[in-house]
Design a protein around this motif. Structure first.
Motif, short mmCIF file in Angstrom:
data_model
loop_
_atom_site.label_atom_id
_atom_site.label_comp_id
_atom_site.label_asym_id
_atom_site.label_seq_id
_atom_site.Cartn_x
_atom_site.Cartn_y
_atom_site.Cartn_z
N VAL A 14 -16.63 30.00 38.91
CA VAL A 14 -15.95 29.76 37.64
C VAL A 14 -16.75 30.45 36.53
N ASN A 15 -16.05 31.13 35.64
CA ASN A 15 -16.73 31.74 34.50
C ASN A 15 -17.04 30.65 33.49
N TYR A 16 -18.14 29.94 33.74
CA TYR A 16 -18.39 28.69 33.02
C TYR A 16 -18.37 28.89 31.51
N ASP A 17 -19.17 29.82 31.02
CA ASP A 17 -19.33 29.94 29.57
C ASP A 17 -18.03 30.28 28.87
N SER A 18 -17.28 31.23 29.43
CA SER A 18 -16.06 31.61 28.73
C SER A 18 -15.00 30.51 28.85
N LEU A 19 -14.99 29.81 29.97
CA LEU A 19 -14.02 28.71 30.11
C LEU A 19 -14.32 27.61 29.10
N VAL A 20 -15.61 27.26 28.98
CA VAL A 20 -15.98 26.19 28.06
C VAL A 20 -15.65 26.58 26.62
N LYS A 21 -16.00 27.79 26.25
CA LYS A 21 -15.70 28.23 24.88
C LYS A 21 -14.21 28.22 24.62
N GLY A 22 -13.45 28.78 25.55
CA GLY A 22 -12.00 28.83 25.38
C GLY A 22 -11.41 27.44 25.22
N MET A 23 -11.86 26.52 26.05
CA MET A 23 -11.30 25.18 26.03
C MET A 23 -11.71 24.43 24.76
N LEU A 24 -12.93 24.66 24.29
CA LEU A 24 -13.36 24.02 23.04
C LEU A 24 -12.48 24.48 21.88
N VAL A 25 -12.23 25.79 21.83
CA VAL A 25 -11.38 26.31 20.76
C VAL A 25 -9.97 25.74 20.90
N LEU A 26 -9.47 25.72 22.14
CA LEU A 26 -8.13 25.19 22.36
C LEU A 26 -8.01 23.75 21.87
N SER A 27 -9.00 22.92 22.24
CA SER A 27 -8.86 21.52 21.83
C SER A 27 -8.99 21.39 20.31
N ALA A 28 -9.80 22.23 19.69
CA ALA A 28 -9.90 22.19 18.23
C ALA A 28 -8.56 22.57 17.60
N VAL A 29 -7.90 23.59 18.15
CA VAL A 29 -6.62 24.02 17.58
C VAL A 29 -5.58 22.91 17.73
N LEU A 30 -5.55 22.28 18.92
CA LEU A 30 -4.57 21.22 19.14
C LEU A 30 -4.78 20.05 18.17
N ILE A 31 -6.06 19.68 18.01
CA ILE A 31 -6.36 18.57 17.09
C ILE A 31 -5.97 18.98 15.67
#
Lengths: 316, 316, 253
Positions: free
Chosen positions: A214-231
């Motif tokens: 798993v591309n850990y770093d890019s997945l984590v960054k992407g998901m953090l941004v995604l959850s921020a946008v949703l919130i």
């Protein structure tokens, strides 16, 4: 297969809650009341989906089930923005009165803040996630200090406008905004859904996830941004509901015994629809209660959180 | 950081504080006991100075004691929910007894502060993952939750703006007759000094203290009672002063280490100096208006806290 | 073959791995030994891309790992770290199934299931495949994690102190399994070990590290010699030959 049955049961309940809200006490007002109720139901479903998804993903990334994306200070930023607008421009200014303008402005400010924040932190190498969260919470406190200071100075009549923004409310959501947000959220989640299996791997910890490709770093960054946008979308649409995600995510973990994100994401979404639509029905028609739903949700969510902290001795 | 540097700074700043303000008073005016200037001096300026000194020293001490007992540098009344519990207590006393006397409010606020801190220590006991950064994160979440409960009741009683005003830390309202409760800090300071060695030992852990024949539980409880007393008096008379108990002990510990009996006087003095400085700045910056002490300390305090966090990361 | 080329790693200002080059041969067990803080685990983490090297490169069968996709690399090299904490409650079978993630992305087909069955059988875990990991003993859990790595089916298997917290019986069991992985399945095993006698008895080659550098690199016979060990550990360690094993008697030296 038991999870499937539970899921069907919950989905049934969610549909029932929506139907109850739409048709109970309608008195044949199909032209007037029904479309208005319809918009509200969509707003609630939308908020529920966005918050549930953001929270479950956020908790997986942070390896912690007692956090919500709101700890990043987005709620406080939203309140600060609203307070600043009312304080400096007045409650009759276009940025407050025009809901579209306010909506877009709020989302823009929150998303830009989140992006800058992550960029700043990730630039300094990979900081441990708790470090990042603590910084986020400090920003939140910082924003609230300023808001509180200004709120005391604001004219009491104007303060009513601020107070309206302090608590999420579904009562006067703008229909156009609901459709716009719906499109946003649907696209985001559709794109993100294919990462569910990778998120499952993430719960094994960073080392194991990297080992499994798993591309850990890019997945984590992407998901953090995604959850921020949703919130950001949910907050800009209805206002801050800080602890809602905490309740629904944890209810889903308790209800469904599974490690799969496809199960928990769906579960949390369905539970949040039941809670929001059902809760709103109870508050509006049964109790005609002197408090908005979000205040009650934060109250219940808060008590539930303390219960979780005391119970969850195996918490990491 | 020597006493012979701290003491002169403290004296100079105190002097400045006495003679900064909307109505200008010069030391010569004070020679005339009947003059209006002397009256203002005695009714407003002097009480203000005393209140600042006591609150600054008190909150820093409270933070220091909490950090020793929890063995975590980032625990303080701000990051353990003590401030928020006190706030809830004050609200409850307001709602229950409409015309509560200062002493009644004090009793209820103290009870809540103690209960909140105690609850947090319980939570701390049950969390196995004692990461230095995770603990304050839990504490801040815990504080957020207490304040959402406060909001719930305040919203129902329609006193949100009022409450913001009461609890906003503010020295400009300090008058003769409204701050004397703060003198409780003096005996507390003496007890803390007597118990200093015991707190230091208790900070090394339960097993370690028992090995040295220390009644661990009762020492911890005494510490928590002291913390709750100080916090309750300060919040009640002055309002919320965030971060003070967090940053001052950390700065002192950088220079003087962690032996409580040695660091306690320095911590108290530096706390008073810091608060004085913030107060003078708040009075001067937008003269003739005042920036509330909550905001000043909130802004400067969060910046220093961030600095401390990054510094810790650099040395870790 | 894994070729490590001039790897360097700093933690802050402290250099923990200093310009290390070493070749790890195929089809062998290579043990990394050395005193605490020698940089063994850090080196292993860099080889397996858990950690980015500050300088230097790692070639796997002549390809630079930086040029490989994460997913492709995870079909060639697997790594098992000493601590395996988890957020979720998993059964043994669920954990082992994760080993197939690089191939199936979470949707296991018939062949994947077969590999999972084999891995579970290989580690003798059939009777507990539906048990939750937190119900198992330390040794059983370690076996479950190794089964996951076996299901991952990589040519190279890297393990960081897999015997930590295991009792004697389970340590021997794990080492025997690793030996079989090499002898029966033709895998290449790289392992960080604390106990020099396990290294001596089970490995083909030994790499000794000290202060971030490789001080010795050779066959087990070459390294398990009093003179070589003196250089590595600063101790006079007599060697006793028992059956076919060379045992280092360091307890009273």
């Amino acid at each position: 297969m038991r999870n499937v049955h539970k899921m069907m049961l919950l989905a049934g309940l969610a549909v029932a809650a929506c139907a109850l809200y739409l048709f109970h006490d309608l008195n044949g007002s199909f032209d007037y009341a029904l479309p208005r109720r319809g918009v509200k139901v969509f707003a609630m479903v939308l908020t529920g989906v966005a918050i549930a998804y953001a929270t479950v993903v956020f908790q997986t990334i942070t390896h912690n089930r007692i956090l919500t994306p709101s700890v990043m200070g987005l709620d406080s930023l939203y309140m600060l923005l609203q307070t600043l607008l009312i304080f400096f421009l007045g409650s009759d200014h276009v940025t407050i009165l025009n809901k579209q303008v306010n909506f877009l402005l709020s989302i823009a400010v929150m998303v830009v803040f989140a992006l800058l924040f992550y960029r700043l932190l990730f630039k300094k190498g990979n900081q441990p996630i708790y470090f990042l969260l603590l910084i986020g919470i400090i920003f939140g406190t910082f924003f609230s200090s300023i808001s509180t200071f200004l709120q005391v100075l604001i004219d009491p009549n104007e303060f009513q406008m601020v107070q309206d923004r302090m608590f999420a409310s579904f009562n006067n959501v703008n229909a156009d905004l609901v459709w716009t947000s719906l499109a946003f959220v649907a696209v985001l989640i559709a794109v993100a859904w294919r990462h569910n299996a990778s998120l499952d791997v993430l719960s094994l910890g960073r080392d194991a996830a990297v080992n499994l490709g798993v591309n850990y770093d890019s997945l984590v960054k992407g998901m953090l941004v995604l959850s921020a946008v949703l919130i950001a979308i949910a907050t800009a649409l209805v206002g801050p509901i800080t602890f809602f995600g905490l309740i629904v995510a944890n209810l889903s973990y308790q209800f469904f015994k599974s490690y799969k994100h496809s199960v928990h994401l769906t579960g949390a979404i369905v539970i949040s629809i039941i809670a929001l639509v059902g809760g709103q029905w109870v508050v509006e028609r049964v109790f005609t209660f002197n408090a908005t739903l979000s205040v009650i949700i934060n109250f219940i969510g808060g008590v539930y959180f303390i219960y979780l902290l005391l119970k969850e001795s195996r918490s990491k | 950081m020597k006493k012979r540097i701290l003491i002169p700074i403290l004296v100079i700043l105190s002097f400045v504080s006495l003679f900064v303000g909307v109505s200008s008073i010069s030391p010569i005016d004070l020679l005339d006991f009947q003059s209006e200037e002397t009256q203002i001096f005695l009714i407003s300026r002097l009480p203000r100075l005393v209140a600042i000194l006591l609150a600054g020293a008190g909150m820093s001490m409270a933070g220091l004691i909490m950090q020793q007992l929890s063995r975590n540098k980032f625990v303080s009344p701000t990051t353990a929910g003590t401030l928020d519990a006190t706030r809830l207590g004050i609200l409850v006393s307001m709602l229950l007894f409409a015309n509560a006397s200062m002493i009644e409010k004090m009793a209820v606020a103290f009870a809540f502060a103690l209960a909140g801190t105690f609850l947090f220590m319980q939570i701390l006991d049950r969390i196995k993952f004692k990461d230095a950064i995770f603990i304050p994160l839990v504490g801040l979440m815990f504080g957020n939750i207490l304040s959402s409960i406060t909001t719930f009741f305040a919203y129902r009683a329609d006193v949100i703006q009022n409450m913001s005003a009461w609890l906003q830390g503010d020295f400009s309202m300090i008058m003769k007759g409204s701050y004397e409760l703060l003198y409780i800090s003096v005996p507390v300071f003496i007890i803390a000094y007597i118990y200093a060695n015991r707190f230091t030992v208790a900070g090394m852990g339960e097993d370690f203290s028992k090995n040295l024949g220390l009644k661990y539980r009762s020492v911890v409880n005494i510490g928590l009672v002291l913390v709750a007393l100080i916090t309750a008096t300060v919040v009640l008379t002055v309002g919320m002063i965030p971060f003070l108990g967090l940053i001052i002990p950390n700065i002192v510990s950088i220079f003087k280490g962690d032996h409580l009996q040695k660091t306690l006087p320095h911590t108290a003095m530096l706390g008073a100096i810091f608060l004085l400085l913030c107060d003078i700045l708040g009075r001067v910056l937008i003269y003739p208006y005042e920036i509330s002490i909550s905001l000043m300390v909130g802004v400067i305090g969060s910046a220093i806290f961030l600095f401390l966090l990054f510094r810790r990361r650099a040395y870790a | 073959m894994i070729q490590v080329r001039e790897l360097t790693k700093f933690y802050g200002k402290k250099q923990v791995v200093e310009n290390v080059s070493v070749d790890i041969q195929r089809g062998k067990i290579t043990s990394f030994i050395g005193p605490n803080g020698a940089g063994k685990s850090t080196l292993l983490s860099m080889v397996s891309r858990l950690l980015d090297a500050d300088t230097g490169e790692v070639l796997i069968d002549s390809t630079n790992t930086k040029k490989m996709k994460a997913n492709d690399l995870s079909k060639r090299v697997s790594i098992l770290k000493q601590s395996n904490y988890m957020d979720v409650r998993l059964t043994v079978r669920e954990l082992v199934s994760f080993g197939r993630f690089p191939y199936s992305k979470g949707r296991l087909n018939g062949e994947d299931e077969k590999m999972v069955d084999q891995a579970i059988g290989y580690m003798d875990l059939e009777s507990m495949e539906q048990s939750y990991l937190d119900e198992l003993s330390g040794g059983q859990r370690q076996r479950a994690f190794i089964a996951m790595v076996i299901a991952q089916d990589t040519d190279y298997v890297l393990l960081d102190e897999p015997l930590n917290n295991l009792d004697m019986k389970h340590s021997v069991q794990i080492m025997k399994i690793l030996r079989r992985l090499v002898d029966d399945l033709g895998k290449t095993v790289v392992i960080v070990l604390h106990d020099i006698n396990f290294a001596s008895v089970y490995s083909d080659r030994i790499v000794a590290m000290k202060n971030g550098r490789v001080v010795k690199d050779g066959t087990t016979e070459e390294i398990i010699q009093s003179a070589a060990l003196k250089e590595i550990y600063d101790m006079d360690i007599p060697i006793q030959q028992m059956d076919n094993c060379r045992i280092c008697v360091y307890f009273n030296s």
